[in-house]
Design a protein around this motif. Structure first.
Motif, PDB file in Angstrom:
ATOM      1  N   ASP A   1      22.232   4.899   6.964  1.00  0.00           N
ATOM      2  CA  ASP A   1      23.871   4.440   6.730  1.00  0.00           C
ATOM      3  C   ASP A   1      24.154   5.606   6.349  1.00  0.00           C
ATOM      4  N   GLY A   2      23.763   5.827   5.920  1.00  0.00           N
ATOM      5  CA  GLY A   2      24.475   7.365   4.470  1.00  0.00           C
ATOM      6  C   GLY A   2      25.423   8.048   4.971  1.00  0.00           C
ATOM      7  N   ILE A   3      25.837   8.064   4.640  1.00  0.00           N
ATOM      8  CA  ILE A   3      27.551   9.348   4.744  1.00  0.00           C
ATOM      9  C   ILE A   3      27.287  11.187   3.670  1.00  0.00           C
ATOM     10  N   GLN A   4      27.779  11.586   4.139  1.00  0.00           N
ATOM     11  CA  GLN A   4      27.963  12.915   3.278  1.00  0.00           C
ATOM     12  C   GLN A   4      27.021  13.657   2.761  1.00  0.00           C
ATOM     13  N   GLY A   5      26.028  13.811   3.196  1.00  0.00           N
ATOM     14  CA  GLY A   5      25.068  13.729   2.091  1.00  0.00           C
ATOM     15  C   GLY A   5      24.277  13.209   0.979  1.00  0.00           C
ATOM     16  N   LYS A   6      24.529  11.674   1.428  1.00  0.00           N
ATOM     17  CA  LYS A   6      23.980  11.381  -0.457  1.00  0.00           C
ATOM     18  C   LYS A   6      22.939  11.194  -0.243  1.00  0.00           C
ATOM     19  N   GLY A   7      22.019  10.988  -0.715  1.00  0.00           N
ATOM     20  CA  GLY A   7      20.636   9.755  -0.927  1.00  0.00           C
ATOM     21  C   GLY A   7      19.931  10.898  -0.356  1.00  0.00           C
ATOM     22  N   CYS A   8      19.916  11.474   0.494  1.00  0.00           N
ATOM     23  CA  CYS A   8      19.080  12.839   1.223  1.00  0.00           C
ATOM     24  C   CYS A   8      18.461  13.689   0.310  1.00  0.00           C
ATOM     25  N   PHE A   9      17.365  13.971   1.305  1.00  0.00           N
ATOM     26  CA  PHE A   9      15.631  14.970   0.736  1.00  0.00           C
ATOM     27  C   PHE A   9      15.249  14.925   1.277  1.00  0.00           C
ATOM     28  N   SER A  10      14.575  16.668   1.383  1.00  0.00           N
ATOM     29  CA  SER A  10      12.826  16.958   1.869  1.00  0.00           C
ATOM     30  C   SER A  10      12.163  16.359   1.352  1.00  0.00           C
ATOM     31  N   LEU A  11      11.119  16.752   1.834  1.00  0.00           N
ATOM     32  CA  LEU A  11       9.530  16.290   1.680  1.00  0.00           C
ATOM     33  C   LEU A  11       8.397  17.135   1.944  1.00  0.00           C
ATOM     34  N   GLN A  12       8.324  17.702   0.624  1.00  0.00           N
ATOM     35  CA  GLN A  12       6.925  18.709   1.164  1.00  0.00           C
ATOM     36  C   GLN A  12       5.943  17.986   0.519  1.00  0.00           C
ATOM     37  N   TYR A  13       4.686  18.533   1.487  1.00  0.00           N
ATOM     38  CA  TYR A  13       3.745  17.633   1.138  1.00  0.00           C
ATOM     39  C   TYR A  13       2.428  19.295   0.431  1.00  0.00           C
ATOM     40  N   VAL A  14       2.137  18.695  -0.653  1.00  0.00           N
ATOM     41  CA  VAL A  14       1.252  19.877  -1.355  1.00  0.00           C
ATOM     42  C   VAL A  14      -0.276  19.548  -1.485  1.00  0.00           C
ATOM     43  N   ASN A  15      -0.481  18.190  -1.652  1.00  0.00           N
ATOM     44  CA  ASN A  15      -1.613  18.149  -1.654  1.00  0.00           C
ATOM     45  C   ASN A  15      -2.170  16.741  -1.682  1.00  0.00           C
ATOM     46  N   ASP A  16      -3.275  15.956  -1.037  1.00  0.00           N
ATOM     47  CA  ASP A  16      -4.139  14.926  -0.637  1.00  0.00           C
ATOM     48  C   ASP A  16      -3.057  14.028  -1.814  1.00  0.00           C
ATOM     49  N   THR A  17      -2.483  14.337  -2.873  1.00  0.00           N
ATOM     50  CA  THR A  17      -2.034  13.778  -4.309  1.00  0.00           C
ATOM     51  C   THR A  17      -0.673  13.574  -5.034  1.00  0.00           C
ATOM     52  N   THR A  18      -0.064  15.064  -4.005  1.00  0.00           N
ATOM     53  CA  THR A  18       0.842  15.434  -4.349  1.00  0.00           C
ATOM     54  C   THR A  18       2.172  16.150  -3.798  1.00  0.00           C
ATOM     55  N   CYS A  19       3.896  16.148  -4.145  1.00  0.00           N
ATOM     56  CA  CYS A  19       4.353  16.215  -2.694  1.00  0.00           C
ATOM     57  C   CYS A  19       5.675  16.871  -3.713  1.00  0.00           C
TER      58      CYS A  19
ATOM     59  N   THR B   1       0.698  -1.163  -0.015  1.00  0.00           N
ATOM     60  CA  THR B   1       0.242  -0.142   0.192  1.00  0.00           C
ATOM     61  C   THR B   1       0.589   1.634   0.137  1.00  0.00           C
ATOM     62  N   GLY B   2       2.119   1.417   0.373  1.00  0.00           N
ATOM     63  CA  GLY B   2       2.645   2.467   0.514  1.00  0.00           C
ATOM     64  C   GLY B   2       4.100   1.940   1.309  1.00  0.00           C
ATOM     65  N   PHE B   3       4.639   3.197   1.989  1.00  0.00           N
ATOM     66  CA  PHE B   3       5.588   3.109   2.679  1.00  0.00           C
ATOM     67  C   PHE B   3       5.002   3.373   4.274  1.00  0.00           C
ATOM     68  N   LEU B   4       5.767   2.579   5.117  1.00  0.00           N
ATOM     69  CA  LEU B   4       5.423   2.968   6.414  1.00  0.00           C
ATOM     70  C   LEU B   4       7.005   3.325   6.820  1.00  0.00           C
ATOM     71  N   CYS B   5       6.046   4.005   8.242  1.00  0.00           N
ATOM     72  CA  CYS B   5       7.122   4.594   9.424  1.00  0.00           C
ATOM     73  C   CYS B   5       7.374   4.019  10.873  1.00  0.00           C
TER      74      CYS B   5
ATOM     75  N   PHE C   1       2.744  11.582  -4.812  1.00  0.00           N
ATOM     76  CA  PHE C   1       2.759  10.141  -3.959  1.00  0.00           C
ATOM     77  C   PHE C   1       2.596   8.817  -4.780  1.00  0.00           C
ATOM     78  N   SER C   2       2.574   8.494  -5.399  1.00  0.00           N
ATOM     79  CA  SER C   2       2.417   6.557  -6.551  1.00  0.00           C
ATOM     80  C   SER C   2       3.670   6.996  -6.595  1.00  0.00           C
ATOM     81  N   GLU C   3       4.940   8.265  -7.059  1.00  0.00           N
ATOM     82  CA  GLU C   3       5.784   7.939  -7.221  1.00  0.00           C
ATOM     83  C   GLU C   3       7.723   7.714  -6.510  1.00  0.00           C
ATOM     84  N   LEU C   4       6.705   7.841  -5.150  1.00  0.00           N
ATOM     85  CA  LEU C   4       8.013   7.994  -4.198  1.00  0.00           C
ATOM     86  C   LEU C   4       8.532   7.057  -4.082  1.00  0.00           C
ATOM     87  N   ALA C   5       7.606   5.334  -4.705  1.00  0.00           N
ATOM     88  CA  ALA C   5       8.448   4.229  -4.524  1.00  0.00           C
ATOM     89  C   ALA C   5      10.076   4.498  -5.075  1.00  0.00           C
TER      90      ALA C   5
END
Length: 188
Positions: free
Chosen positions: A68-86, A39-43, A95-99
């Protein structure tokens, strides 16, 4: 030699968060480690399980990075836009593209803001202050060096390996040193 357990703890961002909490040291809130479900990602944080999409709708801004990352690689910010988009690092996604961006094992944290004066210098990343200490054989900590890191060139992280810059701090005065260090990642 004297801090093997502490060094092992620092290899995992989730373990570091637990260590900081145990010792009463302030740090960004950790919502958990991502796991991918049909169904998606769980924390997952201990026994607490939260749907990533629901968490983003509630918090509006999150920061995601490899556990287990280092040097900032693979990091990103996520912001909510609406019920289907970020937004992920400022780029719009369904949201379906986050995978396509996320992997199991990433850690999800609250998004922390700079002090307004630091934000004027560079607002797109959290510009961190690093203090380097060393513990002697008697257990006493000594200040070795300090530096203030800043993001640059549209990056969302302040790591020099990702094109950020770092400026040393004078241990005696607490003032910035005269020359900053910049690593151009396109030249490495």
């Amino acid at each position: 030699i004297w801090a093997k357990d502490e060094c092992r703890t620092l290899a995992s961002k989730a373990d570091t968060t637990k260590h900081l909490s145990l010792h009463g040291i302030r740090h960004p809130k950790c919502y958990g480690i991502l796991t991918k479900e049909e169904t998606g990602f769980l924390c997952i944080n201990g026994t607490e399980v939260t749907d990533l999409t629901d968490l983003l709708k509630q918090e509006k801004n999150l920061f995601v990075k490899p556990n287990d990352g280092i040097q900032g690689k693979g990091c990103f910010s996520l912001q909510y836009v609406n019920d289907t988009t970020c937004l992920a690092n400022g780029k719009q996604f369904e949201f379906s593209e986050l995978a396509d961006l996320l992997e199991t094992g990433y850690i999800v944290e609250e998004s922390v803001k700079n002090h307004p004066d630091i934000d004027k210098i560079y607002p797109l990343s959290l510009n961190t202050l690093r203090m380097v200490t060393m513990r002697d054989t008697e257990g006493k900590c000594h200040f070795i060096a300090g530096l203030h890191r800043f993001g640059a060139n549209g990056n969302r992280v302040d790591n020099t390996h990702c094109g950020g810059l770092a400026i040393g701090i004078n241990a005696e005065t607490g003032e910035y040193k005269e020359i900053a260090d910049y690593n151009d990642p396109t030249k490495t």
